[in-house]
Write an enzyme that holds these catalytic residues in place. Structure first.
Site, short mmCIF file in Angstrom:
data_model
loop_
_atom_site.label_atom_id
_atom_site.label_comp_id
_atom_site.label_asym_id
_atom_site.label_seq_id
_atom_site.Cartn_x
_atom_site.Cartn_y
_atom_site.Cartn_z
N GLY A 107 53.07 50.87 36.12
CA GLY A 107 52.38 51.66 35.09
C GLY A 107 52.47 53.14 35.39
N HIS A 146 47.66 46.19 33.28
CA HIS A 146 48.54 45.17 33.88
C HIS A 146 49.15 44.27 32.80
CE1 HIS A 146 45.48 45.83 37.18
NE2 HIS A 146 46.60 46.02 37.85
N ARG A 151 39.66 50.24 39.43
CA ARG A 151 38.53 50.95 40.05
C ARG A 151 37.44 51.32 39.04
NH1 ARG A 151 42.65 52.86 43.81
NH2 ARG A 151 42.05 52.16 45.90
N MET A 187 47.48 44.38 42.46
CA MET A 187 46.44 44.10 43.44
C MET A 187 45.32 43.27 42.78
SD MET A 187 46.39 47.23 46.10
CE MET A 187 45.19 48.30 45.30
N LEU A 241 42.86 42.29 37.18
CA LEU A 241 43.80 42.63 36.10
C LEU A 241 43.07 43.14 34.87
CD1 LEU A 241 46.17 39.55 36.47
CD2 LEU A 241 46.40 41.82 37.52
N GLN A 282 47.89 50.26 52.45
CA GLN A 282 47.88 51.46 51.62
C GLN A 282 46.49 52.07 51.45
OE1 GLN A 282 49.47 49.12 48.21
NE2 GLN A 282 48.15 50.38 46.93
#
Lengths: 279, 279
Positions: free
Chosen positions: A147, A37, A187, A30, A33, A61
């Protein structure tokens, strides 16, 4: 490096690579990065003859009260990082092209997706399963990378890939942490410096559990209570869940007598963070 | 002609054909093949460089009280028919290999699948959507063929193919009828001679509606009542549904002022039969 928003263009590029018998590696993201990632992308770069990364903040989602609108987006920075990793293709679609008028088909995993984050975020894994199926059908990877920080997500994706006979291998790579122990997450960008320190409670909880088990503790209830106490002793933290589950079924265990997954979701202020470890 | 039960073997055969840039045609069936299936296969044979037919009575699309166990199966006869049509590959899987232990992922179309047969057969289209997605992922067709007799099924499959970005074209071919007008169906095999005559009421209902519309009738309620009267005037027939719907949304129309789909489901004795026409 090719960058495209066009599904048709991805298809035509992939078709050519497949005719050359190239192994297609795929890392769906998303964006926003981080080194987590990049660890997937570096591994994929080693395995794949042709490496695709998608950047798509998937509205499906996110719950209605969640952070879809404010989710961190920084395409320029992401692009520079991916260029450096020698990614071959960035797929960066518009939501309106992923979810066209009349969209009404969903992929739903009905077992693994129901516990842990699935309880707190109804519809989340349906959104994940649907978009991953779509992306797999567009990119047609031989290998896709996820991940372990999103442990439940990875298990749901492995399951749906097997159940729907999607011809991709799923590789799940370790959590990447800051030196402090904080698991990397897009986040984390939401956290103030003060909140970032508070967020260390997740890692501290994992260590606490690990030590208790090392000392011979076998009762999930005891461990959960200890962790809850640690978290509740601090301000501005709220427990979403603390669970000890079977790593395969994601169902709660009654005794810790084999490999067990400890999974946590905690609100630090308004920011919901997750972490997990196998103990 | 290759015949296999192995998913891995289908994959390896298809991979080779794709590397030769062959167009893969696919006709998924539940066996008990009749001229309706053969019309799809003949068309597919013209279009495709490599033609796959699957034979799989899909347990997931049958309700607990439906006819899964007794559904007609005749592999020898089917194989001979397919040989004659110069099919390249028959995929004939075991249920246990299609639905392995822990299977828990479903594909669900949530709009078109809710009316008509979706109302009478809860879970049916979820089973169809799931198995078609699985078969598409195994066979990876460029073009797949379905009959208009299962009009709603065809619309659901078109929708899910678009929504999930499955890289297959969907072709929908006309209903094939006996001279009497009875639409061909594997379930016709259940009918006694007497019941087969009774089953002509489906075609008679379509003609009745057609004539009423020709005469200027525009009210769905009037037409439905006339058809119901016709059906109820005969013994051993039971109406499941009679609906006049928009051919794209499958939602009931209030007036017949453009192309409208008349769809019927009727029990002849214990046998449920469907038919439809655009008027």
């Amino acid at each position: 490096m090719t960058i495209t928003k066009s599904i048709a263009k991805v298809r035509s590029i992939i078709k050519k690579q497949k005719l050359k018998n190239k192994i297609i590696g795929f890392v769906p993201t998303m964006g926003a990065l981080h080194q987590g990632h990049l660890s997937l992308i570096k591994k994929a770069r080693k395995d794949a003859g042709f490496l695709v990364v998608s950047i798509f903040v998937n509205p499906l989602q996110f719950g209605p009260k969640e952070d879809y609108r404010i989710y961190p987006r920084n395409f320029k920075k992401d692009r520079a990082l991916l260029e450096k990793e020698r990614v071959d293709l960035i797929f960066y679609p518009y939501p309106k092209n992923m979810y066209t008028a009349g969209f009404s088909t969903y992929v739903e995993e009905t077992s693994l997706s129901k516990s842990l984050c699935g309880k707190s975020r109804p519809g989340h894994f349906r959104g994940v399963a649907t978009v991953v199926t779509k992306l797999f059908n567009i990119v047609q990877p031989d290998i896709a990378y996820f991940g372990r920080k999103d442990y439940q997500q990875a298990q749901v994706i492995k399951r749906l890939t097997q159940d729907l006979n999607i011809p991709a291998q799923i590789r799940i790579l370790p959590i990447i942490r800051q030196k402090s122990g904080l698991a990397l997450s897009s986040r984390n960008a939401y956290l103030s410096q003060k909140e970032e320190k508070k967020a260390l409670v997740l890692y501290q909880s994992l260590r606490l559990a690990r030590n208790l088990v090392k000392q011979g503790q076998r009762k999930p209830h005891f461990i959960k209570t200890k962790i809850a106490k640690l978290i509740n002793s601090r301000k501005n933290l709220k427990i979403d869940y603390i669970e000890l589950v079977d790593p395969k079924t994601l169902k709660p265990v009654k005794k810790i007598d084999k490999k067990t997954l400890l999974a946590l979701a905690i609100f630090v202020g308004k920011i919901r963070l997750i972490d997990n470890t196998i103990i």
